[in-house]
Design a protein around this motif. Structure first.
Motif, PDB file in Angstrom:
ATOM      1  N   TYR A 146      14.046 -43.846  33.009  1.00  0.00           N
ATOM      2  CA  TYR A 146      14.920 -42.824  33.584  1.00  0.00           C
ATOM      3  C   TYR A 146      16.249 -43.451  33.963  1.00  0.00           C
ATOM      4  O   TYR A 146      16.324 -44.651  34.272  1.00  0.00           O
ATOM      5  N   ASN A 165      12.921 -35.902  26.233  1.00  0.00           N
ATOM      6  CA  ASN A 165      13.703 -36.421  27.343  1.00  0.00           C
ATOM      7  C   ASN A 165      14.169 -35.245  28.183  1.00  0.00           C
ATOM      8  O   ASN A 165      13.856 -34.081  27.870  1.00  0.00           O
ATOM      9  N   VAL A 186       3.339 -37.089  30.884  1.00  0.00           N
ATOM     10  CA  VAL A 186       4.743 -37.467  30.726  1.00  0.00           C
ATOM     11  C   VAL A 186       5.678 -36.307  31.033  1.00  0.00           C
ATOM     12  O   VAL A 186       6.738 -36.493  31.637  1.00  0.00           O
ATOM     13  N   GLY A 215       7.555 -43.970  30.996  1.00  0.00           N
ATOM     14  CA  GLY A 215       8.890 -43.483  30.686  1.00  0.00           C
ATOM     15  C   GLY A 215       9.961 -44.268  31.408  1.00  0.00           C
ATOM     16  O   GLY A 215       9.703 -44.976  32.386  1.00  0.00           O
ATOM     17  N   GLN A 242      10.255 -41.579  26.468  1.00  0.00           N
ATOM     18  CA  GLN A 242       8.847 -41.651  26.837  1.00  0.00           C
ATOM     19  C   GLN A 242       8.090 -42.431  25.784  1.00  0.00           C
ATOM     20  O   GLN A 242       8.516 -42.535  24.631  1.00  0.00           O
ATOM     21  N   CYS A 244       5.163 -44.713  35.400  1.00  0.00           N
ATOM     22  CA  CYS A 244       3.961 -44.602  34.582  1.00  0.00           C
ATOM     23  C   CYS A 244       2.881 -43.902  35.397  1.00  0.00           C
ATOM     24  O   CYS A 244       2.919 -43.891  36.627  1.00  0.00           O
ATOM     25  N   ALA A 266       8.289 -36.270  34.162  1.00  0.00           N
ATOM     26  CA  ALA A 266       9.728 -36.059  34.021  1.00  0.00           C
ATOM     27  C   ALA A 266      10.318 -35.444  35.276  1.00  0.00           C
ATOM     28  O   ALA A 266      11.481 -35.687  35.613  1.00  0.00           O
ATOM     29  N   SER A 284       0.774 -42.274  30.801  1.00  0.00           N
ATOM     30  CA  SER A 284       2.125 -42.030  30.304  1.00  0.00           C
ATOM     31  C   SER A 284       3.030 -43.122  30.806  1.00  0.00           C
ATOM     32  O   SER A 284       2.725 -43.825  31.776  1.00  0.00           O
ATOM     33  N   VAL A 297       9.402 -48.517  26.286  1.00  0.00           N
ATOM     34  CA  VAL A 297       8.403 -47.760  27.054  1.00  0.00           C
ATOM     35  C   VAL A 297       7.065 -47.723  26.330  1.00  0.00           C
ATOM     36  O   VAL A 297       6.009 -47.606  26.974  1.00  0.00           O
ATOM     37  N   MET A 322      14.831 -38.320  32.668  1.00  0.00           N
ATOM     38  CA  MET A 322      14.038 -39.075  31.706  1.00  0.00           C
ATOM     39  C   MET A 322      14.829 -39.282  30.418  1.00  0.00           C
ATOM     40  O   MET A 322      15.329 -38.329  29.820  1.00  0.00           O
TER      41      MET A 322
END
Length: 566
Positions: free
Chosen positions: A45, A300, A63, A43, A54, A121, A67, A41, A18, A51
């Motif tokens: 998942y 997370n 971020v 991440g 990140q 993102c 989430a 951001s 990421v 999430m």
């Protein structure tokens, strides 16, 4: 099934993936706010929308809000309709990251014909139509083009009608559409790297690694919370607001396996665009709590879950549709300092003094004057930072964005994207609050249009009337100042004309000091004076430096050539 060591390696690998995703966005984005300031951001998942990792590059407001965004995509799009090559997007402030200027792009990840997870993102775009980036709207409808959760691409084909609608509603269509493709591409890079990892380890899905990451993160976070002294504390901060001052009230409770953060008592919504959707309040509240309690546990879904954030609906930190929310960051970035006021009572000697808080942003709208041959209209967004608060054992960082982490944009990059001149950008002496540890310095900026252009400045500042407070005996930092070069004062927020022949002169706020000023090391005072961080007047008045010492430092500085911006 992989063992513990293999899962730990894969966890680190996901974080690396990421981060590569985020760096790809930095390299390919069209907006300077992404390329130069890192306002983004990224991440990854699992298939349930939790999430897992990140990127290091990015902001908490993006971020931590993102989430919560992916489950919205799952519900609104429908898992049964998702296909390889799909890409979804939204800028819904209540399902994304808090205002229309952030676009979140979500891409489902398939492996061996099975949906195994998602990449997402977010990036801030310079223009989304409407009034432009600023606080002047009376409702979210005026703030720009609203893109509900929808398909950007279906099975690899971009929706041409969506592109036409976007192009017809924004001031810089090529830039915005370019950013959308950059967002989609960076997700695809993450998806490709994930496929490589799964093939390398012979895995069909993310189920095992997801359980490993979330279980370990949850237990580690709960262990940190269990070690805290149980109790409750409250704090209050008054800030400038727009139409009237805003009072932020927070209560923080350490309650066994949870940390509760409640904003009851906070002011109601403002008629103008500084209101904060709950998703953004939660993002920055969780960030503040996690910084103090479990900073080294990766972000997370599980490490964030024990931090429970509540606010009464209809307060300025839980604004309801259709409240204007364009500048939700102006308040959102001040929430951590408010929380730190409570945490300082529960965890003495851990949190810093108050800092500038919100980014010192402004947007310049430029129009060529008739007959001057100007190249056309331009929107130029500039990200800047004041000073951070002093820490329990260190001076505050100067011209550094906390809590957002967004970088200050270089002068050269700003002048390249529009007809503006930045005449001055330098550290602001005496703006750091005095204390055993000095607050970080703000900046002074002087800007204006190039010849042949009219300019309007959309100011997005706070700390004009309520500067950052010191902690544990430290003094307040310098307040924000905004004026024309002829001395005419300007407002801290709102769109204002910069008349021909004048410039906007802005002094960004400094951070508060920490600890009794009398305990500051004399050599540190002398060094600050030599570097120009403080003036001789402040050295004498606040730190008690003798005239003899002041003159000796100034003489040595003159001989050594050491200047204020060394």
């Amino acid at each position: 099934m992989p063992g513990q060591v293999a899962y730990q390696i894969m966890w680190n690998r996901l974080i690396s993936i990421v981060e590569e995703q985020a760096q790809a966005l930095v390299r390919t984005a069209f907006s300077t706010s992404v390329r130069e300031a890192g306002d983004l951001s990224a991440g990854v998942y699992d298939a349930a929308g939790q999430m897992l990792a990140q990127a290091v590059t990015g902001t908490p407001g993006h971020v931590n809000a993102m989430a919560d965004a992916v489950p919205h995509f799952i519900r609104d799009i429908g898992l049964d309709t998702m296909r390889p090559g799909d890409v979804y997007l939204t800028n819904d402030p209540w399902k994304g990251t808090g205002h229309l200027h952030d676009i979140t792009v979500c891409t489902p990840a398939f492996h061996k014909d099975r949906l195994i997870g998602f990449f997402a993102c977010t990036a801030h775009v310079t223009d989304i139509g409407g009034r432009g980036f600023g606080a002047d709207a009376d409702a979210v409808y005026e703030e720009g083009l609203h893109l509900p959760i929808m398909r950007f691409a279906s099975a690899g084909t971009v929706d041409p009608t969506l592109i036409q609608i976007i192009r017809a509603n924004v001031r810089a269509p090529d830039q915005l559409v370019g950013d959308l493709y950059a967002l989609a591409t960076c997700n695809d890079i993450g998806r490709g790297r994930l496929t490589e990892m799964l093939d390398e380890y012979g895995l069909d899905d993310l189920d095992g690694i997801s359980d490993f990451i979330l279980d370990h993160s949850r237990r580690a976070t709960l262990d940190r919370i269990a070690a805290l002294p149980q109790g409750q504390a409250a704090a209050h901060m008054r800030i400038d607001g727009y139409t009237r001052p805003v009072d932020l009230h927070v209560s923080v409770t350490f309650a066994g396996d949870r940390v509760l953060c409640d904003w009851t008592g906070t002011s109601g919504p403002d008629p103008k665009g500084i209101n904060v959707p709950m998703v953004y309040t939660k993002a920055y509240a969780c960030f503040a709590l996690k910084c103090a309690i479990a900073p080294d546990i990766p972000n997370n879904a599980a490490s964030l879950a024990p931090f429970e954030v509540t606010a009464p609906p209809g307060t300025i930190v839980n604004a309801l549709h259709p409240a204007p929310v364009a500048l939700r960051h102006v308040i959102g970035h001040l929430l951590p300092d408010t929380i730190f006021g409570a945490l300082d009572q529960l965890m003495p000697g851990v949190v810093p003094a108050e800092g500038a808080g919100c980014l010192c942003n402004f947007q310049m709208s430029l129009r060529p004057r008739t007959g001057t041959g100007g190249a056309g209209d331009a929107e130029v967004l500039v990200f800047n930072s004041g000073g951070a608060g002093a820490r329990p054992s260190l001076d505050g960082l100067s011209a550094t964005a906390f809590p957002s982490g967004v970088m200050t944009m270089p002068v050269e990059a700003t002048e390249q994207v529009g007809p503006v001149i930045i005449w001055r950008k330098e550290l602001r002496p005496d703006s750091g609050g005095a204390g055993q540890y000095r607050g970080g310095l703000g900046q002074v900026m002087e800007v204006g249009p190039r010849a042949g252009y009219d300019m309007h400045l959309s100011a997005m500042f706070d700390r004009v009337e309520h500067p950052a407070r010191g902690r544990r005996g430290g003094a307040a930092g310098g307040a924000t100042t905004v004026a024309l070069s002829d001395g005419t004062p300007l407002r801290g927020k709102g769109r204002q004309h910069i008349p021909e022949g004048t410039r906007a002169v802005m002094g960004f706020p400094g951070g508060g000091g920490y600890g009794d000023v009398g305990a500051r090391d004399v050599d540190a005072v002398r060094r600050d004076l030599a570097l120009g961080y403080i003036t001789p007047e402040m050295a004498r008045r606040d730190y008690g430096l003798s005239d003899h010492d002041v003159q000796a430092v100034l003489a040595a500085t003159a001989l050594g050539g050491e200047g204020a911006n060394s």
